[in-house]
Design a protein around this motif. Sequence first.
Motif, PDB file in Angstrom:
ATOM      1  N   VAL A 148      -1.704 -23.895 -46.608  1.00  0.00           N
ATOM      2  CA  VAL A 148      -2.235 -23.044 -45.803  1.00  0.00           C
ATOM      3  C   VAL A 148      -3.141 -23.633 -44.611  1.00  0.00           C
ATOM      4  N   GLY A 149      -3.930 -24.649 -45.083  1.00  0.00           N
ATOM      5  CA  GLY A 149      -4.628 -25.391 -44.175  1.00  0.00           C
ATOM      6  C   GLY A 149      -3.735 -25.885 -42.848  1.00  0.00           C
ATOM      7  N   VAL A 150      -2.680 -26.369 -43.326  1.00  0.00           N
ATOM      8  CA  VAL A 150      -1.763 -27.127 -42.397  1.00  0.00           C
ATOM      9  C   VAL A 150      -1.355 -25.873 -41.360  1.00  0.00           C
ATOM     10  N   LEU A 151      -0.806 -24.667 -41.940  1.00  0.00           N
ATOM     11  CA  LEU A 151      -0.339 -23.749 -41.196  1.00  0.00           C
ATOM     12  C   LEU A 151      -1.455 -23.295 -40.289  1.00  0.00           C
ATOM     13  N   ARG A 152      -2.479 -23.023 -40.638  1.00  0.00           N
ATOM     14  CA  ARG A 152      -3.649 -22.818 -39.863  1.00  0.00           C
ATOM     15  C   ARG A 152      -3.875 -23.653 -38.504  1.00  0.00           C
ATOM     16  N   SER A 153      -3.678 -24.994 -39.168  1.00  0.00           N
ATOM     17  CA  SER A 153      -4.077 -25.918 -37.878  1.00  0.00           C
ATOM     18  C   SER A 153      -2.794 -25.808 -36.638  1.00  0.00           C
ATOM     19  N   VAL A 154      -1.540 -25.392 -37.161  1.00  0.00           N
ATOM     20  CA  VAL A 154      -0.384 -25.400 -36.525  1.00  0.00           C
ATOM     21  C   VAL A 154      -0.591 -23.949 -35.380  1.00  0.00           C
ATOM     22  N   VAL A 155      -1.005 -22.943 -36.085  1.00  0.00           N
ATOM     23  CA  VAL A 155      -1.523 -21.812 -35.248  1.00  0.00           C
ATOM     24  C   VAL A 155      -2.529 -22.059 -34.156  1.00  0.00           C
ATOM     25  N   GLU A 156      -3.427 -22.825 -34.802  1.00  0.00           N
ATOM     26  CA  GLU A 156      -4.407 -23.098 -33.726  1.00  0.00           C
ATOM     27  C   GLU A 156      -4.144 -23.813 -32.513  1.00  0.00           C
ATOM     28  N   THR A 157      -3.204 -24.903 -32.873  1.00  0.00           N
ATOM     29  CA  THR A 157      -2.603 -25.816 -31.927  1.00  0.00           C
ATOM     30  C   THR A 157      -1.789 -24.922 -31.063  1.00  0.00           C
ATOM     31  N   VAL A 158      -1.056 -23.986 -31.489  1.00  0.00           N
ATOM     32  CA  VAL A 158      -0.132 -23.204 -30.528  1.00  0.00           C
ATOM     33  C   VAL A 158      -1.012 -22.452 -29.802  1.00  0.00           C
ATOM     34  N   ALA A 159      -2.065 -21.757 -30.327  1.00  0.00           N
ATOM     35  CA  ALA A 159      -2.996 -20.809 -29.495  1.00  0.00           C
ATOM     36  C   ALA A 159      -3.508 -21.838 -28.337  1.00  0.00           C
ATOM     37  N   GLY A 160      -4.070 -23.029 -28.694  1.00  0.00           N
ATOM     38  CA  GLY A 160      -4.851 -23.996 -27.890  1.00  0.00           C
ATOM     39  C   GLY A 160      -3.857 -24.190 -26.731  1.00  0.00           C
ATOM     40  N   LEU A 161      -2.378 -24.520 -27.015  1.00  0.00           N
ATOM     41  CA  LEU A 161      -1.594 -24.861 -25.867  1.00  0.00           C
ATOM     42  C   LEU A 161      -1.299 -23.810 -24.872  1.00  0.00           C
ATOM     43  N   VAL A 162      -1.268 -22.419 -25.655  1.00  0.00           N
ATOM     44  CA  VAL A 162      -1.039 -21.194 -24.632  1.00  0.00           C
ATOM     45  C   VAL A 162      -2.361 -21.161 -23.925  1.00  0.00           C
ATOM     46  N   THR A 163      -3.415 -21.179 -24.489  1.00  0.00           N
ATOM     47  CA  THR A 163      -4.387 -20.987 -23.668  1.00  0.00           C
ATOM     48  C   THR A 163      -4.743 -21.883 -22.532  1.00  0.00           C
ATOM     49  N   VAL A 164      -4.164 -23.308 -22.712  1.00  0.00           N
ATOM     50  CA  VAL A 164      -4.279 -24.263 -21.800  1.00  0.00           C
ATOM     51  C   VAL A 164      -3.452 -23.935 -20.490  1.00  0.00           C
ATOM     52  N   ILE A 165      -2.135 -23.383 -20.896  1.00  0.00           N
ATOM     53  CA  ILE A 165      -1.264 -23.231 -19.997  1.00  0.00           C
ATOM     54  C   ILE A 165      -1.822 -22.016 -19.235  1.00  0.00           C
ATOM     55  N   VAL A 166      -2.123 -20.870 -19.687  1.00  0.00           N
ATOM     56  CA  VAL A 166      -2.804 -19.736 -18.966  1.00  0.00           C
ATOM     57  C   VAL A 166      -3.617 -20.195 -17.948  1.00  0.00           C
ATOM     58  N   LEU A 167      -4.925 -20.835 -18.614  1.00  0.00           N
ATOM     59  CA  LEU A 167      -6.129 -21.470 -17.837  1.00  0.00           C
ATOM     60  C   LEU A 167      -5.514 -22.334 -16.766  1.00  0.00           C
ATOM     61  N   ALA A 168      -4.757 -23.088 -16.766  1.00  0.00           N
ATOM     62  CA  ALA A 168      -4.264 -24.033 -15.821  1.00  0.00           C
ATOM     63  C   ALA A 168      -3.569 -23.174 -14.531  1.00  0.00           C
ATOM     64  N   TYR A 169      -2.644 -22.303 -15.036  1.00  0.00           N
ATOM     65  CA  TYR A 169      -1.815 -21.297 -13.914  1.00  0.00           C
ATOM     66  C   TYR A 169      -2.953 -20.443 -13.272  1.00  0.00           C
ATOM     67  N   LEU A 170      -4.074 -19.990 -13.908  1.00  0.00           N
ATOM     68  CA  LEU A 170      -4.944 -19.008 -13.092  1.00  0.00           C
ATOM     69  C   LEU A 170      -5.638 -19.980 -12.138  1.00  0.00           C
ATOM     70  N   MET A 171      -6.018 -21.162 -12.598  1.00  0.00           N
ATOM     71  CA  MET A 171      -6.954 -21.960 -11.868  1.00  0.00           C
ATOM     72  C   MET A 171      -6.150 -22.425 -10.557  1.00  0.00           C
ATOM     73  N   VAL A 172      -4.910 -22.816 -10.785  1.00  0.00           N
ATOM     74  CA  VAL A 172      -4.065 -23.131  -9.440  1.00  0.00           C
ATOM     75  C   VAL A 172      -3.783 -21.910  -8.816  1.00  0.00           C
ATOM     76  N   LEU A 173      -3.488 -20.771  -9.112  1.00  0.00           N
ATOM     77  CA  LEU A 173      -3.494 -19.627  -8.510  1.00  0.00           C
ATOM     78  C   LEU A 173      -4.725 -19.321  -7.687  1.00  0.00           C
ATOM     79  N   GLU A 174      -5.645 -19.263  -8.327  1.00  0.00           N
ATOM     80  CA  GLU A 174      -7.090 -18.765  -7.698  1.00  0.00           C
ATOM     81  C   GLU A 174      -7.651 -19.882  -6.885  1.00  0.00           C
ATOM     82  N   ALA A 175      -7.108 -21.084  -6.744  1.00  0.00           N
ATOM     83  CA  ALA A 175      -7.951 -22.391  -6.339  1.00  0.00           C
ATOM     84  C   ALA A 175      -8.351 -22.099  -4.710  1.00  0.00           C
TER      85      ALA A 175
END
Length: 382
Positions: A148-175
């Motif tokens: 369960v802990g490994v599955l939770r870590s995988v979900v958090e990693t995927v959520a962090g990766l998606v968040t980083v991509i969205v933030l980077a896209y918005l930063m470049v767009l609004e730069a």
Amino acid sequence: MSNADTRVTARRTLIVIGLVLATAFALAFVYATRRVLVWAVVAAFFAVALKPLVDRLQRRFVPRRALATLLVFLAAFALLAILAAAILAPLLNELGRFAERAPELLRDVRAGRGPVGHLLERVGARQYVSEHSEQLRTFGARLREPAVGVLRSVVETVAGLVTVIVLAYLMVLEAPRITSRVLAAAGDGRGERLRRVGREVSRTVTGYLTGNLVISVICGALTFVVLALTGVPFAAVIALLVAVADLIPLVGATLGAVIAAGAGFLHSPTAGVVVLVFFVVYQQVENHLLQPLILARAVRLNPLTVLVSVLLAAELAGLLGALLAIPAAGIIQALLREYGPAQLRPKPPAGPDPRRRPAGPAHQSSTGRTGGRSAGPGRELG
């Protein structure tokens, strides 16, 4: 003590208490939101690296900022998908073949036959496994508990990766909007200095990524040569995987060494020893020679500064600190060059200064007239 002195002392005491409380609150806020702050820092890192590509595409081919940003991010994802396919497809194929041969290999290991069985027999591991088989079964059962802990870590990693991509896209767009507002609020004089600092920061991050890619290509090429000479199968795939792992500062070469040496030992003990010795030597050369020299040239930092920055940041902040140490050192150098005292400002890099425009005829004549008006007879003679 007079009433005025008492009021001044009380005011200073309140100011000190307020500063201490504000600092404690800021540190607590940073600690509570450290995961989000790390995501934002990583997103800003990639945004600064991708922004020049978006700007160039917008100026030459695609006038709309949103479309140019989308095309650059799609191209980056396509490149990552191609690399992942080139690495994962042969590995999955080999895993399938390994799963088919697993029962036969297990029988050979138990009987002490085959390369793995002979290796376990030499090191005494087969006897240890037979004597402690019950303990190993218990340990294997315990490994299933933290699923369960490994599955939770995988979900958090995927959520962090998606968040980083969205933030980077918005930063470049609004730069452009953010930059124009900050420069307008700063005024003409300060705005020009901020623009110079921004260009220097962008050049530092881009140079760091370029230098890191060059080092990874060198590592992958040398790994391919060693694996090919020792006859290890799938040398190109393993070398590509090692090159990708080598993008991680300090520990990347170690991760690649584990992968390549494991493949070498599965092929033959001699190949494994040769690959292991190669990586022990190469990691020292990369950490103390290639990284300081190549990254110092790409980021325009002193090689000693590069090495000390990476070591200190890795000790303080782990893997993320090692990843961001060199860009952070370059940013600090840019800030010192613009805002630091004259005694602390680093010397400008060798070669022409990109901030200085070449002097044309009009500029030379204007400079000469200005110099004639401002310089006195003594200064002209001197």
